[in-house]
Scaffold this active site. Structure first.
Site, PDB file in Angstrom:
ATOM      1  N   GLU A 217       0.890  -1.173   0.000  1.00 32.60           N
ATOM      2  CA  GLU A 217       0.000   0.000   0.000  1.00 32.60           C
ATOM      3  C   GLU A 217       0.919   1.212   0.000  1.00 32.60           C
ATOM      4  OE1 GLU A 217      -2.919  -0.806  -0.669  1.00 32.60           O
ATOM      5  OE2 GLU A 217      -2.767  -2.909  -0.085  1.00 32.60           O
TER       6      GLU A 217
ATOM      7  N   CYS B 160      -1.103   8.937   4.353  1.00 28.89           N
ATOM      8  CA  CYS B 160      -1.194   8.598   2.931  1.00 28.89           C
ATOM      9  C   CYS B 160      -2.511   9.107   2.365  1.00 28.89           C
ATOM     10  CB  CYS B 160      -1.089   7.103   2.748  1.00 28.89           C
ATOM     11  SG  CYS B 160      -2.177   6.215   3.859  1.00 28.89           S
TER      12      CYS B 160
END
Ligand code: NAD
Length: 543
Positions: A293, A327
């Site tokens: 990720e 993020c």
């Protein structure tokens, strides 16, 4: 052997403690912060349950108070990485053969320990070493990691429960074997929960792990190892080797026993890892599972019908909590010109109220960015905006690293919707807005969809349902987590499974059965009760 069907109860999310003035958790956390500041630690590598001291000592830095490190850690080298692989391979044998319910119990016990006696420790370590407010630490290091551990054990039973159809004559079943070899977990600096989840999710499914935490998040990783040990995790199942990625990464990634990689971090590092593995794929005993990720350039898209108060709050919280180092942080915004005058004033007023400083002063909404490299990169973007005639700094724009890596919350307005600040991941408290003509809703959504290589999170703010439906469709592939009238950060385990596509990762949704499925290799078994004794079929009876 245990004869009985074992059920894991469906978990609930761990309640977030407020730490408001007068609460017991606030008093206890403050005491733990002082204790940690007054008693520096020396963090070893942990291999096969042994504390390994390499003598190559590195400061555990407080990003907001550079002159007062929290202690030091022993940096691992290739040698410790290789020892960790051996330890994982050895521990894997008994661990993978253990009844799954025993593995589940270790992780469930770890969740209880974290929710109880270790809560303030993990929160304080995260606040001090990663520069988070008490609220950001609580939702991350305590609640999200507790949730990962409780929900993963529950979802594990769903993976094991997935069985094929049997008939009266045949019994079919699937055994969800752990991967052959070991798993390499590589964690980023910004979430203690992710750091804790990356090694434990594969371990739960019967794998053994070499865990390389971020060099700027070693203290929380150390306490996570302590919790797991106390919960009964056998030695060698997870081995902690803190050290630089470019030194530890290649020897582990090139090992022929590599069974999988569980990574969270930047897109660049992830693609480097993939290239390293792919450069000689034939040498591995199996194709390594690669789960990563990665980065984002997350957006907030406002429609002309958006509520300005809701929009302004989404922008400020989405962009500036944890200094924009999520993020999922809102990093670019598209604002229709009918709302701009009112929104501009709201942003100026609200950002002016944001206090930036030390984590121990609970009035601060923001603290420092993680390290010198991040400070240089983020301030480089701010300086670029100051020079570019297409950009105007609406507020913020100043920074100071004399005591800590402090960057003021900054809002930039870019007339060019494809400027550098609208496309690249900055990973800091810089929000870039593009004001578009209110009639160009569809065209601007197309711009949003095609401006950046990432597709992690995004949000639409609108009161008009037609606009919400249109945006949900037009931005279908622009984000793996899409929000309606809410900020694009703060995904909760079990509620908003998290992950993006395009350059944002493999989208294996941490904290769900989808992720756990990646750490097993199913074996299908068919057993025929009364097998045939004649090779000929009935159709062969005549010509
Ligand atoms: P990073 O990529 O710099 O580092 C991540 C990890 O990789 C660290 O442990 C680092 O030491 C290691 N590493 C570096 N080079 C390596 C190599 N050659 N081989 C093996 N390992 C190596 O990322 P970071 O700065 O720690 O974290 C920020 C990034 O993480 C941002 O891009 C952010 O968007 C991303 N992130 C994504 C998610 C998500 O769920 N999508 C969550 C958190 C963070």
């Amino acid at each position: 052997m245990f004869n009985g069907l074992f059920h894991i109860r469906e978990p609930k999310n761990e309640p977030v403690k407020s730490h408001a003035p007068g609460t017991p958790e606030r008093t206890e956390l403050k005491a733990e912060l002082q204790r940690m500041l007054n008693s520096p630690v020396e963090v070893p590598c942990i291999i096969a349950g042994e504390e390994v001291r390499t003598g190559d000592l590195v400061d555990l830095v407080q990003p907001h108070d550079l002159s007062n490190p929290l202690g030091r850690y022993h940096r691992a080298s290739t040698k410790e990485a290789e020892l960790a692989i051996d330890a994982a391979n050895e521990a894997k044998i008994a661990w993978s053969e253990m009844d799954w319910s025993s593995r589940a119990t270790v992780i469930l016990k770890a969740a209880e320990l974290l929710a109880g006696k270790y809560r303030h420790t993990i929160n304080a370590a995260t606040m001090l070493n990663m520069s988070k407010t008490c609220h950001q630490a609580e939702i991350d290091a305590a609640c999200e990691l507790i949730d990962f551990w409780r929900f993963n054990t529950y979802f594990m039973t769903q993976v094991y429960d997935d069985q094929p159809i049997s008939t009266q004559e045949v019994l079919n079943y699937m055994e969800h074997r752990p991967l052959e070899g070991f798993v390499f977990a590589i964690s980023p600096f910004n979430f203690a929960s992710i750091a804790g989840n990356l090694p434990t999710a594969p371990a739960l499914m019967g794998n053994a792990v070499v865990w390389k935490p971020s060099s700027t998040g070693v203290l929380p990783a150390y306490y996570i190892m302590k919790v797991l040990k106390e919960a009964g995790l056998p030695d060698g199942v997870i081995n902690l080797v803190p050290g630089p990625g470019p030194a530890i990464g290649p020897p582990v990634l090139n090992h022929t026993d590599l069974g999988g990689v569980h990574f969270t971090g930047s897109t660049h590092v992830f693609s480097t890892i993939w290239l390293t593995i792919g450069s000689d794929i034939r040498k591995y005993q199996s194709y390594p599972r690669i789960v990563g990720e990665t980065g984002g350039k997350d957006f907030i898209f406002a429609h002309e019908s958006a509520d300005v108060d809701i929009l302004a709050t989404g922008l400020v919280r989405g962009a500036f909590e944890y200094q924009g180092q999520k993020c999922s942080a809102a990093s670019r915004g598209y604002i229709p010109d009918n709302l701009w005058p009112q929104l501009k004033q709201r942003l100026l007023d609200e950002v002016a109220m944001i206090r930036v400083g030390d984590v121990c002063d609970f009035r601060n909404f923001m603290n420092a960015v993680i390290d010198a490299a991040a400070f240089k990169s983020i301030t480089g973007y701010i300086d670029f905006a100051k020079e570019d005639p297409n950009m105007e700094i609406l507020c913020g724009g100043s920074y100071d690293d004399s005591e800590g890596y402090f960057v003021q919350p900054t809002v930039v307005v870019s007339s060019d919707p494809r400027s550098k600040l609208m496309c690249e991941e900055i990973f800091g408290p810089v929000l870039t807005l593009h004001v578009y003509p209110q009639g160009k809703f569809e065209e601007t959504m197309e711009l949003c969809n095609t401006t950046s290589p990432y597709a992690l999170t995004g949000a639409i703010f609108a009161q008009d349902r037609f606009a919400i439906v249109q945006a949900t469709r037009a931005l279908r592939n622009a984000a793996g987590n899409f929000y309606i009238n809410d900020k694009p950060t703060g995904a909760v385990v079990g509620q908003q499974p998290f992950g993006g596509s395009r350059a944002s990762g493999t989208n294996d949704k941490a904290g769900t059965w989808i992720n756990l499925e990646r750490w097993v290799s199913p074996r299908t078994i068919k057993e025929t009760y009364v097998p045939p004794t004649d090779f000929r079929y009935p159709f062969m009876g005549e010509r």
